[in-house]
Design a protein around this motif. Structure first.
Motif, PDB file in Angstrom:
ATOM      1  N   PHE A  44       0.953  -1.204  -0.089  1.00 55.80           N
ATOM      2  CA  PHE A  44      -0.099   0.010  -0.088  1.00 55.80           C
ATOM      3  C   PHE A  44       0.689   1.177   0.018  1.00 55.80           C
ATOM      4  N   ILE A  45       1.908   1.546   0.807  1.00 60.78           N
ATOM      5  CA  ILE A  45       2.810   2.449   0.856  1.00 60.78           C
ATOM      6  C   ILE A  45       3.513   2.716  -0.256  1.00 60.78           C
ATOM      7  N   THR A  46       4.028   1.742  -0.895  1.00 59.23           N
ATOM      8  CA  THR A  46       4.871   1.645  -2.100  1.00 59.23           C
ATOM      9  C   THR A  46       4.140   2.214  -3.410  1.00 59.23           C
ATOM     10  N   ASP A  47       2.721   1.717  -3.493  1.00 55.93           N
ATOM     11  CA  ASP A  47       1.943   1.946  -4.559  1.00 55.93           C
ATOM     12  C   ASP A  47       1.311   3.356  -4.552  1.00 55.93           C
ATOM     13  N   LYS A  48       0.745   3.835  -3.134  1.00 50.08           N
ATOM     14  CA  LYS A  48       0.096   5.024  -2.956  1.00 50.08           C
ATOM     15  C   LYS A  48       1.291   6.199  -2.642  1.00 50.08           C
ATOM     16  N   PHE A  49       2.321   5.979  -1.910  1.00 45.72           N
ATOM     17  CA  PHE A  49       3.261   6.898  -1.741  1.00 45.72           C
ATOM     18  C   PHE A  49       4.700   6.823  -2.050  1.00 45.72           C
ATOM     19  N   GLY A  50       4.840   6.188  -3.165  1.00 52.13           N
ATOM     20  CA  GLY A  50       6.219   6.100  -3.783  1.00 52.13           C
ATOM     21  C   GLY A  50       6.830   7.464  -4.011  1.00 52.13           C
ATOM     22  N   TRP A  51       5.986   8.277  -4.878  1.00 52.21           N
ATOM     23  CA  TRP A  51       6.346   9.538  -5.104  1.00 52.21           C
ATOM     24  C   TRP A  51       6.601  10.543  -3.952  1.00 52.21           C
ATOM     25  N   PHE A  52       6.072  10.222  -2.874  1.00 53.14           N
ATOM     26  CA  PHE A  52       6.455  10.915  -1.371  1.00 53.14           C
ATOM     27  C   PHE A  52       7.793  10.620  -1.006  1.00 53.14           C
TER      28      PHE A  52
END
Length: 509
Positions: A44-52
Motif C-alpha cells: 500500500f505504501i509503495t503503491d500510493k506514496f512512492g512519489w512521497f
C-alpha cells in the motif's frame, strides 16, 4: 534504571509485541500473521506514496546543498570555542562504519550485477546496461542517503551542543511545535516513532549481515548448509560480541572497531583494484561519476506512470533504498551528531556528503566493476550462482575468480562481521541515548536491553521472510519518520534565522 523515560517503556513494549507476533506460527494466524500484514502495508505504501519518498529524499539533498552555500554555514555545532572531538580520519571512519558498512559489502558486487541483467531502461547484458548498472548503484548509495543522514545529524547536533537541548528528536522540534508540546504526549510520540524506525532499520541491516555471513560460510565450507539455524547461530554469536563492545563505551570498542573496519575495507578494495582490471575499473569509475552527476536531477525524480514493469523496478530499488535510508536515519543521524561536536554547519555537511559518496562510488566501481568485467569480457556466469543461491553470495562468487580468492573471501567475511558489530553496538548506544532523555552516556542495562531487542527483531524478520521481510520492515518503519524529518528542516531554518537575526542585532549595537 532511573535514567529511562516514558519513551523507553513504550518502545520496549511495542518491540516485544512485534517480536512475539512474529514468533507465532503462520498456521495459528493464517490471515493475520506478521508476514502477510506487513507485506500488505508495504504494498500500500509503495503503491500510493512512492512519489512521497522520492520527493522527500530529493528535498533533503536540496536542503543540505542550500545550507552549504547559505550564511548559516558558518554556525558552529557547539559553543564558539568548541573544537572537534575527533580528527578527520577517525570521524570519517566512525560515521562511515555506522552509516553503510554492512550494506556496501552486501550490495557492492550484487547490485551492479543485478542492474546489469535487469536494467531500468536498457537492453539486459549490453554495454548500455553496464553503464546504467553502475550509475544507479552510485545514485542509490550517493548524495541522497548521506543528505538524509546529514539533515538528521545536523538538527540533533545543533540543538544538543549549541542550544543545550536534550539529544532527542522532539527537542529539535521545539522552535516549530513549542516547548510545552514537546514535553507532553506529542514529544513522546515523536521520540517513540524515531526509536521504532531505528529498531527495524538496524534490524534490516543486521539481517543482511547474517544472511551474507551464513551464505559465505556455506559457499566456502563444503557440507555446511545455509539455513535459518546457521543464521540464528551467527546472530547469537555476533550479539555477544557487539554487546561486549557496546559496554566498553564510544571511545573504546566502537572507535577501535570503526578504525579496524576502514583498514580491512581499504585492504580488500585496493587488493581487488590492483589484482583485477585496474584500468577498466578506474575508467568505469571516472565516466560513471560524470554520468551520475549529469543525470542526477533526472534520476532523482524518475517515476514511470506509463510502465508497470519499470514502476516495479523503481519501487523495488529506488523507493526501497530511500525508505531504508530514512529508517536508518534516526540511528545514523544520532550517532553522527554525537561525534561531530565543534564542526561548522558547512564543514559538517561537506564532510558528510562528499567523502562517503566518493568512497562509496569507488567501492562499487571496484567490486561491481570487477564482477561486470568478469561477465562482459571473460564470459564468467556469476549470475547463475546468484540466481541459485541468492543475492548474498554475489561477493563470494566474484572473489573466487580473482587471485587469492579464498584469502579475500575470508577477509570479506571478517569485514562483514566487524561491520555487523559496529552497526549493532552503535545502534545500542543511540537507542539508549534516545530513551534516556538524550544522555550521552546511557547505562549498560539500557544498551543491553536494546541489543537483545535488535537481534531478536532481525531473527524474527529472517524467520518470517528473509530478504523480502527485511525490505518490508524498512519501508514501513520509514513512512512516519519521513514526516518528522520534513518538520526538522523547518525547525532548523527557523532556529538558524532567529540566531542570525540576534547576531545581526548584536553587530549593530
Amino acid at each position: 534504571m532511573k535514567q529511562v523515560t516514558r519513551v523507553f517503556y513504550i518502545s520496549v513494549v511495542i518491540a516485544f509485541l512485534f517480536i512475539g507476533w512474529g514468533i507465532i506460527p503462520d498456521s495459528t494466524l493464517p490471515t493475520w500473521n506478521l508476514n502477510n500484514i506487513t507485506t500488505n502495508i508495504q504494498s500500500f505504501i509503495t503503491d500510493k506514496f512512492g512519489w512521497f519518498y522520492l520527493l522527500s529524499a530529493t528535498g533533503f539533498l536540496v536542503f543540505a546543498i542550500f545550507l552549504i552555500f547559505s550564511r548559516y554555514g558558518k554556525i558552529k555545532l557547539g559553543k564558539p570555542d568548541d573544537e572537534p572531538e575527533y580528527p578527520y580520519i577517525t570521524w570519517f571512519a566512525m560515521l562511515f562504519s555506522a552509516g553503510m558498512g554492512i550494506g556496501l559489502v552486501f550490495w557492492g558486487a550484487a547490485e551492479p550485477l543485478s542492474h546489469f541483467h535487469t536494467p531500468p531502461t536498457a537492453e539486459p547484458g549490453t554495454q548500455e546496461a553496464a553503464k546504467e548498472a553502475m550509475r544507479y548503484s552510485f545514485f542509490h548509495w550517493g548524495f541522497h542517503p548521506w543528505a538524509i543522514y546529514a539533515v538528521i545529524a545536523l538538527a540533533l547536533a545543533y540543538f544538543k551542543f549549541r542550544k543545550n537541548a536534550p539529544g532527542v528528536f522532539s527537542a529539535a522540534l521545539a522552535p516549530l511545535l513549542g516547548e510545552e508540546r514537546i514535553k507532553g504526549p506529542i514529544g513522546t510520540i515523536i521520540d517513540s516513532i524515531a526509536v521504532f524506525a531505528t529498531i527495524f532499520g538496524v534490524a534490516t541491516s543486521l539481517g543482511f549481515g547474517a544472511l551474507q555471513i551464513s551464505s559465505g560460510l556455506a559457499y566456502l565450507v563444503p557440507g555446511l548448509n545455509d539455513n535459518f539455524t546457521l543464521q540464528l547461530s551467527i546472530i547469537a554469536v555476533v550479539t555477544v560480541l557487539f554487546m561486549v563492545s557496546a559496554m566498553t563505551g564510544l571511545n573504546k570498542g566502537i572507535k577501535y572497531l570503526s578504525n579496524t573496519n576502514i583498514v580491512l575495507a581499504l585492504l580488500l578494495m585496493f587488493f581487488l583494484l590492483f589484482a583485477g582490471p585496474t584500468n577498466f575499473i578506474m575508467d568505469y569509475f571516472t565516466t560513471t561519476f560524470g554520468s551520475y552527476i549529469s543525470n542526477l536531477p533526472q534520476m532523482s525524480l524518475r517515476m514511470t506512470p506509463f510502465s508497470e514493469e519499470s514502476n516495479t523496478w523503481v519501487q523495488g530499488w529506488t523507493i526501497f533504498y530511500w525508505a531504508w535510508w530514512i529508517s536508518w536515519a534516526p540511528f545514523v543521524g544520532t550517532f553522527i551528531a554525537r561525534v561531530s561536536r565543534g564542526r561548522t554547519v558547512r564543514e559538517f555537511i561537506l564532510g558528510v556528503l562528499l567523502v562517503p559518496t566518493i568512497f562509496g562510488a569507488l567501492w562499487f566501481s571496484v567490486f561491481g566493476g570487477t564482477t561486470i568485467h568478469l561477465e562482459f569480457f571473460q564470459g564468467m556466469d556469476i549470475q547463475s550462482a546468484v540466481s541459485e543461491l541468492g543475492t548474498e553470495v554475489a561477493l563470494f562468487a566474484m572473489l573466487e575468480n580473482v587471485p587469492l580468492g579464498m584469502v579475500m573471501s575470508i577477509i570479506g567475511l571478517t569485514l562483514i562481521s566487524t561491520f555487523f558489530v559496529t552497526s549493532a553496538d552503535s545502534a545500542t548506544f543511540v537507542l539508549g541515548m534516545q530513551t534516556t532523555g538524550g544522555s550521552l552516556n546511557p547505562r549498560n542495562q539500557v544498551k543491553f536491553t536494546w541489543g537483545i531487542i535488535q537481534s531478536s527483531a532481525a531473527a524474527v524478520l529472517l524467520w518470517q521472510g528473509g530478504l523480502g521481510a527485511l525490505q518490508t520492515a524498512a519501508i514501513i518503519a520509514a513512512f512516519p519518520f519521513t514526516v518528522i524529518m520534513i518538520m526538522l528542516c523547518f525547525s532548523l531554518v527557523k532556529s538558524f534565522a532567529e540566531e542570525d537575526r540576534k547576531i545581526g542585532l548584536k553587530k549593530k549595537q
